[in-house]
Design a protein around this motif. Structure first.
Motif, PDB file in Angstrom:
ATOM      1  N   ARG A  50       0.811  -1.219   0.000  1.00  0.00           N
ATOM      2  CA  ARG A  50       0.000   0.000   0.000  1.00  0.00           C
ATOM      3  C   ARG A  50       0.845   1.270   0.000  1.00  0.00           C
ATOM      4  NH1 ARG A  50      -4.671   1.791   4.285  1.00  0.00           N
ATOM      5  NH2 ARG A  50      -2.981   2.392   5.660  1.00  0.00           N
ATOM      6  N   GLU A  51       1.783   1.368   0.900  1.00  0.00           N
ATOM      7  CA  GLU A  51       2.614   2.579   1.006  1.00  0.00           C
ATOM      8  C   GLU A  51       3.398   2.804  -0.284  1.00  0.00           C
ATOM      9  OE1 GLU A  51       2.815   4.738   3.612  1.00  0.00           O
ATOM     10  OE2 GLU A  51       1.413   3.619   4.873  1.00  0.00           O
ATOM     11  N   ALA A  52       3.966   1.755  -0.822  1.00  0.00           N
ATOM     12  CA  ALA A  52       4.769   1.885  -2.044  1.00  0.00           C
ATOM     13  C   ALA A  52       3.897   2.285  -3.229  1.00  0.00           C
ATOM     14  CB  ALA A  52       5.500   0.577  -2.340  1.00  0.00           C
ATOM     15  N   LEU A  53       2.735   1.666  -3.362  1.00  0.00           N
ATOM     16  CA  LEU A  53       1.849   1.996  -4.478  1.00  0.00           C
ATOM     17  C   LEU A  53       1.408   3.454  -4.420  1.00  0.00           C
ATOM     18  CD1 LEU A  53      -0.368  -1.219  -4.547  1.00  0.00           C
ATOM     19  CD2 LEU A  53       1.268  -0.503  -6.307  1.00  0.00           C
ATOM     20  N   ALA A  54       0.933   3.884  -3.266  1.00  0.00           N
ATOM     21  CA  ALA A  54       0.466   5.268  -3.125  1.00  0.00           C
ATOM     22  C   ALA A  54       1.624   6.254  -3.232  1.00  0.00           C
ATOM     23  CB  ALA A  54      -0.274   5.445  -1.802  1.00  0.00           C
ATOM     24  N   THR A  56       4.340   5.909  -5.111  1.00  0.00           N
ATOM     25  CA  THR A  56       4.836   6.020  -6.484  1.00  0.00           C
ATOM     26  C   THR A  56       3.770   6.485  -7.469  1.00  0.00           C
ATOM     27  OG1 THR A  56       4.415   3.676  -6.910  1.00  0.00           O
ATOM     28  CG2 THR A  56       6.630   4.269  -6.170  1.00  0.00           C
ATOM     29  N   ASP A  57       2.486   6.250  -7.148  1.00  0.00           N
ATOM     30  CA  ASP A  57       1.421   6.648  -8.069  1.00  0.00           C
ATOM     31  C   ASP A  57       0.169   7.075  -7.293  1.00  0.00           C
ATOM     32  OD1 ASP A  57      -0.266   7.074 -10.189  1.00  0.00           O
ATOM     33  OD2 ASP A  57      -0.104   5.054 -11.010  1.00  0.00           O
ATOM     34  N   PRO A  58       0.231   8.224  -6.608  1.00  0.00           N
ATOM     35  CA  PRO A  58      -0.912   8.655  -5.797  1.00  0.00           C
ATOM     36  C   PRO A  58      -2.137   9.037  -6.623  1.00  0.00           C
ATOM     37  CG  PRO A  58       0.769  10.360  -5.845  1.00  0.00           C
ATOM     38  CD  PRO A  58       1.359   9.140  -6.514  1.00  0.00           C
ATOM     39  N   GLY A  59      -1.990   9.223  -7.906  1.00  0.00           N
ATOM     40  CA  GLY A  59      -3.138   9.495  -8.752  1.00  0.00           C
ATOM     41  C   GLY A  59      -3.996   8.258  -8.978  1.00  0.00           C
ATOM     42  N   THR A  60      -3.379   7.093  -8.814  1.00  0.00           N
ATOM     43  CA  THR A  60      -4.085   5.823  -8.995  1.00  0.00           C
ATOM     44  C   THR A  60      -4.425   5.170  -7.662  1.00  0.00           C
ATOM     45  OG1 THR A  60      -2.945   5.454 -11.091  1.00  0.00           O
ATOM     46  CG2 THR A  60      -3.940   3.527 -10.063  1.00  0.00           C
ATOM     47  N   PHE A  61      -3.488   5.194  -6.725  1.00  0.00           N
ATOM     48  CA  PHE A  61      -3.632   4.477  -5.453  1.00  0.00           C
ATOM     49  C   PHE A  61      -3.684   5.454  -4.288  1.00  0.00           C
ATOM     50  CE2 PHE A  61      -1.090   1.905  -8.386  1.00  0.00           C
ATOM     51  CZ  PHE A  61      -1.893   0.783  -8.486  1.00  0.00           C
ATOM     52  N   TYR A  62      -4.629   5.234  -3.391  1.00  0.00           N
ATOM     53  CA  TYR A  62      -4.765   6.096  -2.215  1.00  0.00           C
ATOM     54  C   TYR A  62      -5.620   5.382  -1.172  1.00  0.00           C
ATOM     55  CZ  TYR A  62      -9.497   7.152  -3.865  1.00  0.00           C
ATOM     56  OH  TYR A  62     -10.802   7.041  -4.266  1.00  0.00           O
ATOM     57  N   TRP A  63      -5.803   6.011  -0.046  1.00  0.00           N
ATOM     58  CA  TRP A  63      -6.742   5.525   0.955  1.00  0.00           C
ATOM     59  C   TRP A  63      -7.310   6.722   1.704  1.00  0.00           C
ATOM     60  CZ3 TRP A  63      -1.508   4.566   1.323  1.00  0.00           C
ATOM     61  CH2 TRP A  63      -0.838   5.109   2.416  1.00  0.00           C
ATOM     62  N   THR A  64      -8.385   6.477   2.403  1.00  0.00           N
ATOM     63  CA  THR A  64      -9.063   7.523   3.162  1.00  0.00           C
ATOM     64  C   THR A  64      -8.823   7.279   4.649  1.00  0.00           C
ATOM     65  OG1 THR A  64     -11.124   6.307   3.466  1.00  0.00           O
ATOM     66  CG2 THR A  64     -10.892   7.569   1.402  1.00  0.00           C
ATOM     67  N   PRO A  65      -9.188   8.216   5.503  1.00  0.00           N
ATOM     68  CA  PRO A  65      -9.061   7.978   6.947  1.00  0.00           C
ATOM     69  C   PRO A  65      -9.806   6.719   7.387  1.00  0.00           C
ATOM     70  CG  PRO A  65      -9.394  10.310   6.554  1.00  0.00           C
ATOM     71  CD  PRO A  65      -9.576   9.611   5.211  1.00  0.00           C
ATOM     72  N   HIS A  66     -10.878   6.380   6.704  1.00  0.00           N
ATOM     73  CA  HIS A  66     -11.633   5.154   7.012  1.00  0.00           C
ATOM     74  C   HIS A  66     -10.736   3.917   6.920  1.00  0.00           C
ATOM     75  CE1 HIS A  66     -14.980   2.258   6.886  1.00  0.00           C
ATOM     76  NE2 HIS A  66     -14.353   1.704   5.866  1.00  0.00           N
ATOM     77  N   HIS A  67      -9.743   3.938   6.053  1.00  0.00           N
ATOM     78  CA  HIS A  67      -8.879   2.785   5.818  1.00  0.00           C
ATOM     79  C   HIS A  67      -7.623   2.763   6.680  1.00  0.00           C
ATOM     80  CE1 HIS A  67     -11.253   3.292   2.114  1.00  0.00           C
ATOM     81  NE2 HIS A  67     -11.332   1.986   2.186  1.00  0.00           N
ATOM     82  N   LEU A  75      -7.209   1.904  -2.166  1.00  0.00           N
ATOM     83  CA  LEU A  75      -8.211   2.248  -3.166  1.00  0.00           C
ATOM     84  C   LEU A  75      -7.516   2.458  -4.496  1.00  0.00           C
ATOM     85  CD1 LEU A  75     -10.265   4.763  -1.024  1.00  0.00           C
ATOM     86  CD2 LEU A  75     -10.868   2.410  -1.578  1.00  0.00           C
ATOM     87  N   VAL A  76      -8.169   2.001  -5.563  1.00  0.00           N
ATOM     88  CA  VAL A  76      -7.597   2.058  -6.910  1.00  0.00           C
ATOM     89  C   VAL A  76      -8.587   2.775  -7.829  1.00  0.00           C
ATOM     90  CG1 VAL A  76      -6.715   0.685  -8.837  1.00  0.00           C
ATOM     91  CG2 VAL A  76      -6.533  -0.201  -6.487  1.00  0.00           C
ATOM     92  N   ARG A  77      -8.132   3.829  -8.473  1.00  0.00           N
ATOM     93  CA  ARG A  77      -8.958   4.514  -9.476  1.00  0.00           C
ATOM     94  C   ARG A  77      -8.896   3.691 -10.765  1.00  0.00           C
ATOM     95  NH1 ARG A  77      -6.500   8.871  -6.717  1.00  0.00           N
ATOM     96  NH2 ARG A  77      -8.061  10.226  -5.778  1.00  0.00           N
TER      97      ARG A  77
END
Length: 100
Positions: A50-54, A56-67, A75-77
């Protein structure tokens, strides 16, 4: 861009995966939650990266406070990811969910 139907097809191709609603959205389970449509065009999957994905590509991978309390969820766009990369993510998510 990947569609919800493509997500469904890949998820249901794994042995033992079932589909049902979770929080009113389509979700796929292998022992535990494997993937779920979070919002229109956004998919939740499990990953050890998760940390690496977000990072390197925060436009595609992210998470919300809920997660925050679920460090394996990302989360993946869907508009930003290709079919091959999505298949790899779903394979990892399946392995994590099926192992529990």
């Amino acid at each position: 861009m990947v569609t919800e139907q493509e997500v469904r097809t890949v998820c249901l191709s794994f042995p033992g995966v079932t589909e049902r609603l979770s929080w009113g959205r389509p979700a796929w389970f292998a022992r535990t939650l494997m993937a779920r449509i979070w919002d229109a065009g956004v998919l939740t999957v499990k990953t050890e990266e998760r940390e690496a994905l977000a990072g390197t590509d925060p436009g595609t991978f992210y998470w919300t406070p809920h997660h925050e309390r679920s460090p394996q969820l990302v989360l993946v766009r869907l508009e930003c990811i290709g079919a091959v990369e999505l298949g790899e993510l779903l394979d990892e998510s399946y392995r994590i969910a099926a192992a529990r």
